[in-house]
Scaffold this motif. Sequence first.
Motif, PDB file in Angstrom:
ATOM      1  N   LEU A  27       4.542  -6.316  -2.067  1.00 52.16           N
ATOM      2  CA  LEU A  27       5.668  -5.752  -1.318  1.00 52.16           C
ATOM      3  C   LEU A  27       6.989  -6.002  -2.044  1.00 52.16           C
ATOM      4  CD1 LEU A  27       4.703  -6.502   2.379  1.00 52.16           C
ATOM      5  CD2 LEU A  27       4.738  -4.311   1.190  1.00 52.16           C
ATOM      6  N   VAL A  28       7.137  -7.206  -2.601  1.00 51.50           N
ATOM      7  CA  VAL A  28       8.375  -7.510  -3.331  1.00 51.50           C
ATOM      8  C   VAL A  28       8.514  -6.566  -4.524  1.00 51.50           C
ATOM      9  CG1 VAL A  28       9.498  -9.238  -4.767  1.00 51.50           C
ATOM     10  CG2 VAL A  28       8.501  -9.890  -2.590  1.00 51.50           C
ATOM     11  N   LEU A  29       7.389  -6.393  -5.258  1.00 48.37           N
ATOM     12  CA  LEU A  29       7.438  -5.507  -6.422  1.00 48.37           C
ATOM     13  C   LEU A  29       7.761  -4.082  -6.000  1.00 48.37           C
ATOM     14  CD1 LEU A  29       4.387  -6.731  -8.517  1.00 48.37           C
ATOM     15  CD2 LEU A  29       6.777  -6.929  -9.109  1.00 48.37           C
ATOM     16  N   ALA A  30       7.129  -3.629  -4.893  1.00 49.09           N
ATOM     17  CA  ALA A  30       7.371  -2.266  -4.422  1.00 49.09           C
ATOM     18  C   ALA A  30       8.825  -2.095  -4.014  1.00 49.09           C
ATOM     19  CB  ALA A  30       6.445  -1.951  -3.246  1.00 49.09           C
ATOM     20  N   TRP A  31       9.381  -3.137  -3.361  1.00 52.81           N
ATOM     21  CA  TRP A  31      10.785  -3.065  -2.968  1.00 52.81           C
ATOM     22  C   TRP A  31      11.678  -2.975  -4.205  1.00 52.81           C
ATOM     23  CZ3 TRP A  31      14.610  -6.760  -3.966  1.00 52.81           C
ATOM     24  CH2 TRP A  31      15.864  -6.465  -3.378  1.00 52.81           C
ATOM     25  N   ALA A  32      11.338  -3.779  -5.225  1.00 55.15           N
ATOM     26  CA  ALA A  32      12.137  -3.752  -6.455  1.00 55.15           C
ATOM     27  C   ALA A  32      12.072  -2.371  -7.094  1.00 55.15           C
ATOM     28  CB  ALA A  32      11.626  -4.811  -7.425  1.00 55.15           C
ATOM     29  N   LEU A  33      10.866  -1.798  -7.109  1.00 55.88           N
ATOM     30  CA  LEU A  33      10.712  -0.464  -7.698  1.00 55.88           C
ATOM     31  C   LEU A  33      11.514   0.559  -6.910  1.00 55.88           C
ATOM     32  CD1 LEU A  33       9.051   1.192  -9.807  1.00 55.88           C
ATOM     33  CD2 LEU A  33       7.447   1.628  -7.973  1.00 55.88           C
ATOM     34  N   TRP A  34      11.415   0.432  -5.581  1.00 53.02           N
ATOM     35  CA  TRP A  34      12.095   1.393  -4.704  1.00 53.02           C
ATOM     36  C   TRP A  34      13.603   1.341  -4.910  1.00 53.02           C
ATOM     37  CZ3 TRP A  34       9.876   4.696  -1.049  1.00 53.02           C
ATOM     38  CH2 TRP A  34      10.790   5.346  -0.212  1.00 53.02           C
ATOM     39  N   SER A  35      14.140   0.125  -4.945  1.00 51.00           N
ATOM     40  CA  SER A  35      15.594   0.001  -5.009  1.00 51.00           C
ATOM     41  C   SER A  35      16.136   0.382  -6.379  1.00 51.00           C
ATOM     42  CB  SER A  35      16.010  -1.426  -4.670  1.00 51.00           C
ATOM     43  OG  SER A  35      15.387  -2.314  -5.563  1.00 51.00           O
ATOM     44  N   HIS A  36      15.275   0.416  -7.387  1.00 50.68           N
ATOM     45  CA  HIS A  36      15.752   0.792  -8.712  1.00 50.68           C
ATOM     46  C   HIS A  36      15.301   2.181  -9.126  1.00 50.68           C
ATOM     47  CE1 HIS A  36      17.655  -2.908 -10.200  1.00 50.68           C
ATOM     48  NE2 HIS A  36      16.924  -3.460  -9.274  1.00 50.68           N
TER      49      HIS A  36
ATOM     50  N   THR C   3       7.150  11.719  -8.269  1.00 49.05           N
ATOM     51  CA  THR C   3       5.936  11.365  -8.999  1.00 49.05           C
ATOM     52  C   THR C   3       6.045   9.976  -9.617  1.00 49.05           C
ATOM     53  OG1 THR C   3       5.687  13.675  -9.505  1.00 49.05           O
ATOM     54  CG2 THR C   3       4.402  12.155 -10.812  1.00 49.05           C
ATOM     55  N   ALA C   4       7.216   9.679 -10.200  1.00 51.69           N
ATOM     56  CA  ALA C   4       7.379   8.380 -10.855  1.00 51.69           C
ATOM     57  C   ALA C   4       7.183   7.249  -9.859  1.00 51.69           C
ATOM     58  CB  ALA C   4       8.758   8.295 -11.497  1.00 51.69           C
ATOM     59  N   LEU C   5       7.751   7.422  -8.651  1.00 50.51           N
ATOM     60  CA  LEU C   5       7.640   6.376  -7.639  1.00 50.51           C
ATOM     61  C   LEU C   5       6.191   6.208  -7.182  1.00 50.51           C
ATOM     62  CD1 LEU C   5       9.594   4.483  -6.317  1.00 50.51           C
ATOM     63  CD2 LEU C   5       9.800   6.080  -4.428  1.00 50.51           C
ATOM     64  N   LEU C   6       5.509   7.354  -6.983  1.00 51.93           N
ATOM     65  CA  LEU C   6       4.109   7.302  -6.551  1.00 51.93           C
ATOM     66  C   LEU C   6       3.251   6.546  -7.554  1.00 51.93           C
ATOM     67  CD1 LEU C   6       3.043  10.772  -5.137  1.00 51.93           C
ATOM     68  CD2 LEU C   6       2.872   8.545  -4.057  1.00 51.93           C
ATOM     69  N   PHE C   7       3.378   6.928  -8.837  1.00 51.31           N
ATOM     70  CA  PHE C   7       2.534   6.267  -9.828  1.00 51.31           C
ATOM     71  C   PHE C   7       2.972   4.822 -10.051  1.00 51.31           C
ATOM     72  CE2 PHE C   7       1.051  10.512 -10.683  1.00 51.31           C
ATOM     73  CZ  PHE C   7      -0.264  10.300 -11.033  1.00 51.31           C
ATOM     74  N   GLY C   8       4.269   4.551  -9.869  1.00 47.72           N
ATOM     75  CA  GLY C   8       4.724   3.170  -9.953  1.00 47.72           C
ATOM     76  C   GLY C   8       4.091   2.309  -8.874  1.00 47.72           C
ATOM     77  N   LEU C   9       4.040   2.853  -7.650  1.00 46.08           N
ATOM     78  CA  LEU C   9       3.389   2.117  -6.553  1.00 46.08           C
ATOM     79  C   LEU C   9       1.909   1.933  -6.848  1.00 46.08           C
ATOM     80  CD1 LEU C   9       5.115   3.657  -3.427  1.00 46.08           C
ATOM     81  CD2 LEU C   9       5.437   1.395  -4.394  1.00 46.08           C
ATOM     82  N   CYS C  10       1.287   2.962  -7.423  1.00 49.96           N
ATOM     83  CA  CYS C  10      -0.132   2.863  -7.789  1.00 49.96           C
ATOM     84  C   CYS C  10      -0.316   1.732  -8.804  1.00 49.96           C
ATOM     85  CB  CYS C  10      -0.609   4.192  -8.356  1.00 49.96           C
ATOM     86  SG  CYS C  10      -2.280   4.157  -8.973  1.00 49.96           S
ATOM     87  N   GLY C  11       0.617   1.645  -9.786  1.00 48.29           N
ATOM     88  CA  GLY C  11       0.553   0.573 -10.772  1.00 48.29           C
ATOM     89  C   GLY C  11       0.655  -0.787 -10.105  1.00 48.29           C
TER      90      GLY C  11
END
Lengths: 237, 101, 103
Positions: A27-36, C3-11
């Motif tokens: 979840l932390v990683l997903a939040w970091a990805l989301w916010s960036h 797409t980038a976000l989807l595959f990032g979440l998959c990663g």
Amino acid sequence: MRSNEDNAGLPPVARLLLAIGMVAIGLVLAWALWSHSETSSSLAAAVMTELPRSGVSNPVTAVLLNFRAFDTMLELAVLLLVAVTVGGLRDPREVSAFAQVKQAASVSPLLQSLARDLVPIMMLTSGYLLWIGAKAPGGAFQAGAVLAAAAVLAHLSGRPWLSNPGDWRIRALLVLGTGAFLVSALALLLVTGTYFRYPPALAGAWILIIETAATLSIAAMLYVTFCAVVPMMPSRR
Amino acid sequence: MMLILDLVLIAGLVTFATLTLTARATFSSIVLFISTGLLIALAWARLGAPDIAIAEAAIGAGLTGALLLAAWRRLQPGTVDPESDAESTSGEQQGAGDAKQ
Amino acid sequence: MSTALLFGLCGIVLFVLGLYFALTTTEMLRRILAINIMGNGVFMLLIAAAYQHDVSGLPNTDPVPHALVLTGIVVAVSATALALKLVCRAHELAAEQREEGDG
């Protein structure tokens, strides 16, 4: 996370805690990805402006062999290190068994004919990938991988390319990639004064030579490690 | 349309990865891992990285699979050790050699 | 959802899955598989971050992460080979020791 040292047969409670911890990390990683996800930090523009001076037109090859050539050299050094370590782990008695793979009466005729037809095609593909890497997807790594796959197929079909893992030729191939990078860097130091700045006029040919060396080296390394892991075939049936 | 394809690809990836890690037999695990590698190669192609797709198809699906299967065969109980195969033969080892096939 | 976000979440999902099983499994070959899946998750995160569209909607991918992942894949396979060799060697030495203990 704390219990990752002694996890032989974790109790269910620890597993549950670990799973909760993993979900939290996710979840932390997903939040970091989301916010960036909106911020853009692409180097594509920088690569594209420098691309005409790199000697190749495939940006990935340009990055690998020109802009970040030092990284690639060290990466080949890592491969060399792995090959040396695997060689050091070899049981000295294995060498005698190694030569016996040649006889390989046990290989199925289907595999033999498949290898006879496919190995030359794979070698051709490897050469093509190496050549096309300057303009289109391809390059030293892909070519080396395909060449190593051809070697592995030949090995499995009972015609190994390598009868003795301590052969000086295979050792020469292993150091060829790192060696070519080093020699080129030192030669460029003499000519242009910096390690990895290729003169734009010669860069294309220069890169192709280094890529060829890297291809052979990568293929040799992958094949040597495969030979170290593969079980020896029973020599008698 | 692209979104549906993306979702199918991602669902397949996650499913195959989970199956790889939870399969009962190690052999199925390895085969599923090779399939995961092929799906990942598709994902690279989708993400505009054909260079990596080629490398992944050759390495991730080909060479890693060969390495893993070779190691798996070597780790089987009763597999002939290379040195004992070269130096001594007994009926038991012959049997083990046959069992590998 | 881009797409980038989807595959990032998959990663991220692949990374977490691999990490969990690498920590919990006791079988060495499976642990190596789990670590490989973890690595693939990291690669996917990098490549997804490199996947961007410019204003005209054309894909405008960043070649630098591609080069990093390409070297990463080759290093990952060599690390896997080294790990497999270590596991095989440990297995053989354990078998030899057992034989000596028996005889």
